[in-house]
Design an enzyme around this catalytic site. Structure first.
Site, PDB file in Angstrom:
ATOM      1  N   GLU A  72      93.123 -19.164  22.678  1.00  0.00           N
ATOM      2  CA  GLU A  72      92.489 -18.971  21.362  1.00  0.00           C
ATOM      3  C   GLU A  72      93.553 -18.518  20.351  1.00  0.00           C
ATOM      4  OE1 GLU A  72      89.220 -16.199  21.422  1.00  0.00           O
ATOM      5  OE2 GLU A  72      88.668 -16.617  19.346  1.00  0.00           O
ATOM      6  N   HIS A  81      87.841  -7.610  20.143  1.00  0.00           N
ATOM      7  CA  HIS A  81      87.590  -9.031  20.366  1.00  0.00           C
ATOM      8  C   HIS A  81      87.544  -9.365  21.858  1.00  0.00           C
ATOM      9  CE1 HIS A  81      89.218 -13.208  20.899  1.00  0.00           C
ATOM     10  NE2 HIS A  81      88.222 -13.482  20.080  1.00  0.00           N
ATOM     11  N   GLU A 133      84.304  -8.321  23.216  1.00  0.00           N
ATOM     12  CA  GLU A 133      83.265  -9.294  22.839  1.00  0.00           C
ATOM     13  C   GLU A 133      83.216 -10.442  23.856  1.00  0.00           C
ATOM     14  OE1 GLU A 133      84.213 -11.832  19.370  1.00  0.00           O
ATOM     15  OE2 GLU A 133      83.352 -13.269  20.781  1.00  0.00           O
ATOM     16  N   HIS A 134      84.375 -10.971  24.217  1.00  0.00           N
ATOM     17  CA  HIS A 134      84.402 -12.055  25.214  1.00  0.00           C
ATOM     18  C   HIS A 134      83.830 -11.588  26.549  1.00  0.00           C
ATOM     19  CE1 HIS A 134      87.091 -15.567  23.954  1.00  0.00           C
ATOM     20  NE2 HIS A 134      86.861 -14.899  22.843  1.00  0.00           N
TER      21      HIS A 134
END
Lengths: 424, 417
Positions: free
Chosen positions: A145, A69, A72-73
């Site tokens: 997040e 993840h 991905e950012h």
């Protein structure tokens, strides 16, 4: 590159499929009349891939939770200091990315200049740029997040269920990791994961909408230049068949209790048509047991033990699978008891089986209404070796007997765990 | 996707959005009521009770079986806030018969259901009404579960306390118990069925046949008022309202309410859409690039407009300790807009993205129905292509003029203990 044309008469849809010399599988699903076109450039790597032997390595690499993840950012960051959103802002495309348990996908939808957008997409995903500064900045953003999900009761009740069902398998970990685990991520780790998983032979490009094969192939030729790498060996711990815990509870700021019940499916290792068959049988069975026309659903609803928020689902991958159901309840324990009792006593009748099958067919057809939804389903099914064009035929061929066997195997009390979020 | 509209009778319009791109068709019925405290709750309750049963299928279970047999047709009902009005809706989504066995007429069966569930109820079962009363109370309370939406909603409630727009469309917990099945049926028969109604069909059907069936279905319906309820755009703002509330949560939610004083029927409306996009409408916006990317304060920081009311809400999730930093940065960007500090790149990104978003709307039946519903309510029959060409003509000067007219009204902060 050459494309194979696959036409499905029942659906009146055509899919083109080709293998690029880099090993990248490229798909084109033309859709008439839609304003949007969509592309997904997806790598077969997700939150569960936290131990692996990279191609060329002999020793396994173990990584902290949340790396897929985080990566991905960070892919959006460009070597010239800009952000790939800046490039899309010059074309108007709506760009994004998502990370699931098994997949990381970089996506855009656009109503204009599709091939220009496709160039931007392939260009930025092929160009990683990680620095100490930009990693530190992202730790702040992802930290928020994670905090956001900490307050999200639907998210919490689901992930708590996974920790109840699984003792060792990494599906039990939050996709974004924890504030502590992401603190351990640095740029070298990101490069290691990038070079291991973001190889064309571990990726697919799926396009949908007003799209032509030749033009897609030209863009792929221009940007995807890596040679295929060897196989990535993914290492998963031996997960016991039993559930980890029968019950996980948490208190959160909610109005009513929320609950989920999960049934751990140990019938694993299937891929392709066999997996699709298992999914279809289980989905029909779910509807028969706790769908809106079932005795159990109506009894629970009329007693006020569940409300409209009640849902059920079946998640299935090669090395883990579970059926889950839940929603808000004034009395989760009573709801669970009645569900288990209702499932045990349920008579599976041919008439109900056929009707629930029809309902599933309707849901499958509805999926074709959205280029994004459709593409995302195709992407995950391709990674599972499934051919979505087989869906209606398999649906036609599954029998009540299969549903009966499936019920006896999957929906047992021993396989069952529960998660509850109570008001604090 | 163009719209064809026909008046079935006084106060009842049928709209057809014809397209062959979907594998399902959609039929939506929308009743228009003014938003008012006295009936918000009963309208919300009604939308949930009518989907429990009807003369054709009195029991919920039987109705569910019928929907499953019709290839998993979906019925969704509820209430929506549209400016100062409350819309009661029920939507049917069902497969296009071309994709399934022709022996089963799906559309015809759905029309029978529409008639029975929406226009020909003969009374409501006491047990269903009391179950749905409990569910409605739970639904109202459960709004607090989604902290992001809840903070935005509280901000609007505080900001528009004196206006119908400040009323929650689900109504009020305290008003639920006082309603019985008799009141509900009376309200259905004499208020809702006598209100203006729009019926939308989206997809590919034999519209002449459908129109005939709908005419028959509505034979005994008589609408009293044919005018949609009106919405007032507030232009005078008193003192800025500051409210902080506390819940047991990890992340603080900051919501700022602004009045743009621009309505969707104003000439300046396209410039307002671009203004919102530059300010907080995407990853190219000032809020995203400063609050998130530059200062790393938040995962999300964005603004959204309510076209009906000219209200703009900024939402962000932050550490409680960072309240002042985040607030200052949002207001710095807000002032930059009014000072005309907008680059050509920001302008062009905002226009391209807004055009892309609006054109994308035509790919969803539900979204297109909602778009046209909004256009009907506000009396601005602007189709997507017209709106897009207006957006492309918006100048930076026009955006700055809009910006100078926007005022902060309410600062709402939801923080942890």
């Amino acid at each position: 590159m050459e494309f194979e044309k696959i036409y499905n008469k029942k659906l009146n849809e055509t899919l083109y499929k080709g293998r690029h010399k880099s090993g990248l599988m490229v798909y084109v699903l033309p859709k008439q009349g839609f304003s949007k076109s969509y592309a997904s450039f997806a790598a077969r790597v997700g939150s569960i891939d936290n131990e692996f032997i990279a191609p060329g390595d002999t020793e396994p690499t173990k990584i902290p939770d949340g790396v897929a993840h985080f990566l991905e950012h960070k892919m959006f960051e460009q070597p010239d200091g800009t952000n790939s959103f800046d490039s899309f802002s010059k074309t108007g495309a709506s760009a994004n990315a998502y990370t699931s348990f098994t997949t990381t996908a970089y996506i855009f939808s656009s109503t204009d200049r599709f091939y220009e957008n496709l160039e931007i997409l392939l260009d930025y995903v092929e160009k990683p740029h990680f620095t100490d500064e930009n990693v530190a900045k992202e730790q702040g953003i992802i930290g928020q997040e994670i905090r956001m999900y900490d307050d999200d009761p639907n998210w919490r009740v689901f992930f708590n269920l996974l920790t109840a069902l699984y003792e060792k398998h990494p599906v039990r970990n939050d996709i974004a990791g924890t504030v502590e685990s992401i603190a351990k991520i640095d740029k070298d780790l990101l490069y290691k994961c990038y070079h291991s998983f973001y190889n064309p032979s571990n990726m697919i490009l799926f396009t949908c909408g007003d799209v032509e094969c030749d033009k897609v192939a030209q863009v792929v030729d221009k940007y995807v230049t890596n040679a295929p790498l060897g196989e990535i060996k993914r290492i998963f711990p031996n997960e016991p068949e039993n559930v980890n815990k029968k019950l996980v509870e948490q208190k959160l700021s909610v109005a009513n209790p929320l609950f989920m019940i999960g049934f751990k499916d140990n019938d694993l290792g299937k891929t392709g048509s066999e997996m699709m068959r298992k999914i279809i049988v289980t989905e029909i069975l779910n509807r028969m047991l706790v769908g809106k026309s079932s005795k159990t659903y109506n009894s629970l609803y009329e007693k006020g033990l569940i409300n409209d928020s009640f849902f059920f689902e079946y998640s299935c991958e090669a090395d883990y699978a579970f059926a889950a159901m839940g929603g808000e309840s004034t009395d989760p324990n009573a709801a669970k008891e009645e569900i288990l009792e209702g499932i045990k006593k349920a008579e599976l009748l041919e008439e109900d089986f056929l009707r629930c099958k029809k309902s599933l067919i309707g849901r499958f057809l509805r999926m074709f209404n959205s280029v994004e939804g459709l593409s995302n389903v195709f992407v995950s099914s391709i990674f599972q070796g499934m051919d979505m064009f087989e869906y209606l035929d398999i649906c036609e061929s599954v029998t009540l007997e299969e549903a009966r066997l499936r019920k006896e195997y999957l929906f047992r009390e021993e396989n069952c765990a529960m998660s509850i979020v109570w008001p604090n | 996707m163009s719209i064809q509209s026909v008046e079935i009778k006084n106060g009842v319009k049928l709209h057809y959005l014809h397209t062959k791109k979907f594998k399902t068709n959609s039929l939506g019925v929308y009743f228009h009521r003014p938003m008012q405290k006295s009936e918000a709750t009963i309208n919300a309750l009604l939308s949930n009770v009518i989907k429990r049963g009807c003369p054709l299928f009195p029991r919920t279970k039987e109705l569910a079986r019928q929907l499953e047999a019709l290839y998993g047709s979906k019925v969704v009902s509820g209430v929506r806030k549209k400016g100062d009005s409350q819309v009661i809706y029920i939507n049917f989504e069902f497969v296009n018969e071309n994709y399934v066995l022709k022996s089963q007429p799906v559309m015809e069966n759905i029309l029978d259901l529409v008639k029975s569930m929406v226009f020909a109820q003969e009374g409501f079962l006491k047990e269903y009404v009391s179950q749905e009363k409990e569910n409605l109370k739970q639904l109202i309370m459960a709004q607090m579960n989604d902290k992001r939406a809840y903070a935005a909603q509280r901000c609007v409630e505080i900001m528009c306390k004196q206006e119908p727009y400040g009323i929650c469309e689900l109504g009020f917990i305290d008003d639920v118990d006082g309603i019985n099945e008799g009141d509900l049926f009376e309200h259905y028969k004499n208020v809702v069925l006598k209100s203006p109604v729009d019926i939308f069909i989206t997809g590919d059907v034999d519209i002449f046949w459908v129109e005939q069936k709908i005419k028959e279905m509505l034979e005994y319906i008589e609408v009293k008022s044919v005018k949609y309820p009106e919405t007032v755009i507030i232009k005078d703002i008193g003192e800025i309202k500051n409210v902080t509330e506390t819940q047991n949560i990890a992340q603080g939610k900051l919501s700022l309410g602004f009045r743009t004083k621009t309505a969707s029927w104003d000439e300046k409306y396209p410039a307002l859409l671009i203004y919102n996009a530059v300010f907080g409408g995407g990853p190219f916006s000032k809020l995203f690039n400063n609050v998130r990317e530059k200062l790393s304060l938040a995962y999300y920081a964005s603004s959204r407009l309510d076209m009906f009311k000219g209200v703009m809400i900024v939402n962000s999730g932050i550490e409680v300790a960072n309240f002042q930093k985040a607030y200052d940065e949002i207001m710095t960007q807000f002032k930059a807009m009014a000072n005309g500090d907008i680059t050509d790149e920001e302008m062009s990104a905002a226009v391209l993205s807004t055009v892309n978003n609006i054109r994308s709307m035509t790919d969803s039946a539900m979204v297109m129905e909602d778009y046209w519903l909004g256009r009907l309510i506000t009396g601005t029959a602007l189709d997507i292509d017209e709106l897009i060409s207006m957006l492309k003509r918006v100048t930076k000067q026009q955006v700055i003029e809009v910006a100078q007219n926007v005022d902060l009204d309410t600062v709402y902060f939801l923080k942890g203990v």
